[in-house]
Scaffold this active site. Structure first.
Site, PDB file in Angstrom:
ATOM      1  CB  SER A  17      37.953  63.493  42.998  1.00  0.00           C
ATOM      2  OG  SER A  17      38.515  64.782  42.822  1.00  0.00           O
ATOM      3  CB  THR A  64      35.360  66.309  37.276  1.00  0.00           C
ATOM      4  OG1 THR A  64      36.183  65.522  36.431  1.00  0.00           O
ATOM      5  CG2 THR A  64      34.756  65.446  38.369  1.00  0.00           C
ATOM      6  CE  LYS A  68      36.118  68.353  33.050  1.00  0.00           C
ATOM      7  NZ  LYS A  68      37.447  68.283  32.425  1.00  0.00           N
ATOM      8  CG  ASP A 105      40.171  70.813  31.886  1.00  0.00           C
ATOM      9  OD1 ASP A 105      40.581  70.658  33.059  1.00  0.00           O
ATOM     10  OD2 ASP A 105      39.056  70.418  31.491  1.00  0.00           O
ATOM     11  CB  ALA A 131      37.949  65.120  17.134  1.00  0.00           C
ATOM     12  N   GLY A 133      35.467  65.985  23.709  1.00  0.00           N
ATOM     13  CA  GLY A 133      35.405  67.097  24.659  1.00  0.00           C
ATOM     14  C   GLY A 133      36.780  67.507  25.174  1.00  0.00           C
ATOM     15  CB  ALA A 134      39.758  65.583  26.237  1.00  0.00           C
ATOM     16  CG  LEU A 216      45.149  66.173  27.641  1.00  0.00           C
ATOM     17  CD1 LEU A 216      46.222  66.084  26.579  1.00  0.00           C
ATOM     18  CD2 LEU A 216      43.887  66.768  27.052  1.00  0.00           C
TER      19      LEU A 216
HETATM   20  P1  ATR Z   1      36.262  63.188  26.026  1.00  0.00           P
HETATM   21  O1  ATR Z   1      35.326  64.164  26.651  1.00  0.00           O
HETATM   22  O2  ATR Z   1      37.119  62.421  27.011  1.00  0.00           O
HETATM   23  O3  ATR Z   1      37.081  63.782  24.928  1.00  0.00           O
HETATM   24  P2  ATR Z   1      34.554  62.011  24.062  1.00  0.00           P
HETATM   25  O4  ATR Z   1      33.992  63.336  23.755  1.00  0.00           O
HETATM   26  O5  ATR Z   1      33.660  60.818  24.157  1.00  0.00           O
HETATM   27  O6  ATR Z   1      35.338  62.021  25.425  1.00  0.00           O
HETATM   28  O7  ATR Z   1      35.716  61.707  22.995  1.00  0.00           O
HETATM   29  C1  ATR Z   1      36.506  60.578  23.065  1.00  0.00           C
HETATM   30  C2  ATR Z   1      37.571  60.661  21.981  1.00  0.00           C
HETATM   31  O8  ATR Z   1      38.438  59.528  22.082  1.00  0.00           O
HETATM   32  C3  ATR Z   1      37.008  60.628  20.563  1.00  0.00           C
HETATM   33  O9  ATR Z   1      37.840  61.408  19.747  1.00  0.00           O
HETATM   34  C4  ATR Z   1      37.112  59.151  20.220  1.00  0.00           C
HETATM   35  O10 ATR Z   1      37.142  58.901  18.828  1.00  0.00           O
HETATM   36  P3  ATR Z   1      35.781  58.868  17.967  1.00  0.00           P
HETATM   37  O11 ATR Z   1      35.339  60.302  17.819  1.00  0.00           O
HETATM   38  O12 ATR Z   1      36.144  58.251  16.675  1.00  0.00           O
HETATM   39  O13 ATR Z   1      34.800  58.049  18.781  1.00  0.00           O
HETATM   40  C5  ATR Z   1      38.425  58.813  20.841  1.00  0.00           C
HETATM   41  N1  ATR Z   1      38.614  57.384  21.142  1.00  0.00           N
HETATM   42  C6  ATR Z   1      38.047  56.654  22.127  1.00  0.00           C
HETATM   43  N2  ATR Z   1      38.518  55.395  22.141  1.00  0.00           N
HETATM   44  C7  ATR Z   1      39.415  55.297  21.106  1.00  0.00           C
HETATM   45  C8  ATR Z   1      40.256  54.270  20.596  1.00  0.00           C
HETATM   46  N3  ATR Z   1      40.257  53.044  21.152  1.00  0.00           N
HETATM   47  N4  ATR Z   1      41.051  54.543  19.546  1.00  0.00           N
HETATM   48  C9  ATR Z   1      41.066  55.767  18.994  1.00  0.00           C
HETATM   49  N5  ATR Z   1      40.301  56.799  19.425  1.00  0.00           N
HETATM   50  C10 ATR Z   1      39.484  56.577  20.475  1.00  0.00           C
END
Ligand code: ATR
Length: 273
Positions: A17, A64, A68, A105, A131, A133-134, A216
C-alpha cells in the site's frame, strides 16, 4: 505536543500500500498532528479489528481490497455515493460516536480527470469496461458530471445489464463485441484484467478522435489498457495513480477538514515508479 490522532488502512494483503506514504505527505504539508499506519487484516477478523481500532481511540480508517464490502456492512450510516457503491473505503468517527462510511473512489477518479488532466465529462460519451465492484464504486460520481451517455460493457453481459438496471439512469449495457461501430470520448477500464496484464477484447475504432483512455488500475509499467490507448492514438492514456492520490485526499479532507494539495504527491510517486 499532544499525542497524534490515529488513522490506518486495513487490507489483505497490505504491504504494497502507498497510502501511509501519501497520508504522511498530506499531514506534513497541512501540519496535521496524526499518524497513519497499514494494518493487515483478514476478512474474517475485520469486525473485531475495526472495533478494537476505534475503542483504542482511532479516528478514521481506509479499507481496501478485499474489505470494502465488509466496511459497507459495518458502517451504520453511509453517504449516498457509498450507499450506491455498496462498498466503503473510508470510515469516519463522528462526534456523536457513530462511524460514517463513505466511498471516495469515484470522486477521486473525477478529480484526477478534471483537475489533473483537464478532462471534463459533461456531455461526453463514456464507456466503462467491466461490471464489478470497481464500476459500481464510480457510477454515481460519474453520473453527477452529466455525461451525454454511459455505456457499461462486460464479458458477462448479464452483470452489466443488472448494474444498469439498478442505477436506472439511462445507462446502456452490452458485451464487448456489441461495441463495434460505436464511438466514445472517454473509455474507463474498470476490469481486473489489468492486474494480469490482460485486456478485454475491444473492437478497433471505438475511441473518438482526441478521446481519453483511463485505467483505474496502476502499475510501475504502462498497463495493457494504457498501451492499447496509446495504440489507438488517444489524446491521453492514463493509469489510476492520480485517482489513488485523489481518493486519499478526499478521505483526508473528510477526517481533518483540510484539503491537501495533490500534485506534488502525484509527481513524487510518479518519480519513484
Ligand atoms: P472489482 O472489484 O475489481 O471490480 P470484480 O467485482 O471481481 O472485481 O470484477 C472484475 C471485473 O473485471 C468483472 O467485470 C470481470 O468480468 P466478468 O463479470 O465477466 O467476470 C472483469 N474481468 C476480469 N478479467 C477480465 C478479462 N480478462 N477480460 C475481460 N474482463 C475481465
Amino acid at each position: 505536543m499532544n499525542s497524534p490522532d490515529n488513522y490506518a488502512v486495513m487490507g489483505y494483503p497490505i504491504h504494497h500500500s502507498k497510502s501511509p506514504r501519501i497520508h504522511a505527505l498530506f499531514a506534513e504539508e497541512t501540519e496535521q498532528n496524526m499518524s497513519y499506519l497499514a494494518q493487515e487484516v483478514r476478512p474474517e477478523n475485520f469486525t473485531s479489528a475495526v472495533n478494537t481500532f476505534f475503542e483504542k481511540g482511532g479516528k478514521g480508517l481506509n479499507c481496501t481490497l478485499p474489505l470494502k464490502e465488509l466496511a459497507w456492512e459495518f458502517a451504520t450510516h453511509k453517504t449516498p455515493r457509498a450507499q450506491a457503491a455498496k462498498a466503503v473505503n473510508t470510515l469516519i468517527l463522528q462526534t456523536n460516536g457513530q462511524v460514517l462510511g463513505d466511498n471516495t473512489d469515484g470522486i477521486g477518479l473525477v478529480a484526477d480527470l478534471k483537475n489533473n488532466h483537464g478532462v471534463n465529462l459533461e456531455n461526453k460519451r463514456l464507456l466503462i469496461l467491466g461490471a464489478g465492484g470497481a464500476t459500481r464504486g464510480i457510477l454515481l460520481p460519474l453520473l453527477d458530471e452529466k455525461p451525454k451517455s454511459i455505456t457499461i460493457a462486460n464479458r458477462t453481459v448479464e452483470k452489466a445489464l443488472q448494474l444498469a438496471k439498478e442505477f436506472q439512469q439511462h445507462i446502456h449495457a452490452c458485451g464487448f463485441d456489441a461495441l463495434e461501430n460505436h464511438q466514445f470520448d472517454v473509455i474507463l477500464n474498470a476490469t481486473s484484467a489489468s492486474l494480469s496484464d490482460d485486456l478485454p477484447p475491444l473492437p478497433e475504432n471505438i475511441l473518438a478522435e482526441n478521446g481519453i483512455c483511463y485505467d483505474l488500475a496502476y502499475s510501475n509499467q504502462p498497463t495493457a489498457f494504457v498501451r492499447w490507448g496509446i495504440e489507438q492514438n488517444a489524446h491521453k492514456s492514463i493509469d489510476g495513480l492520480g485517482m489513488l492520490v485523489e481518493q486519499a485526499a478526499e478521505a483526508f479532507f473528510l477526517w481533518r477538514g483540510v484539503r491537501p494539495s495533490t500534485q506534488d504527491v502525484i509527481d513524487l510517486l510518479n518519480a519513484h515508479r
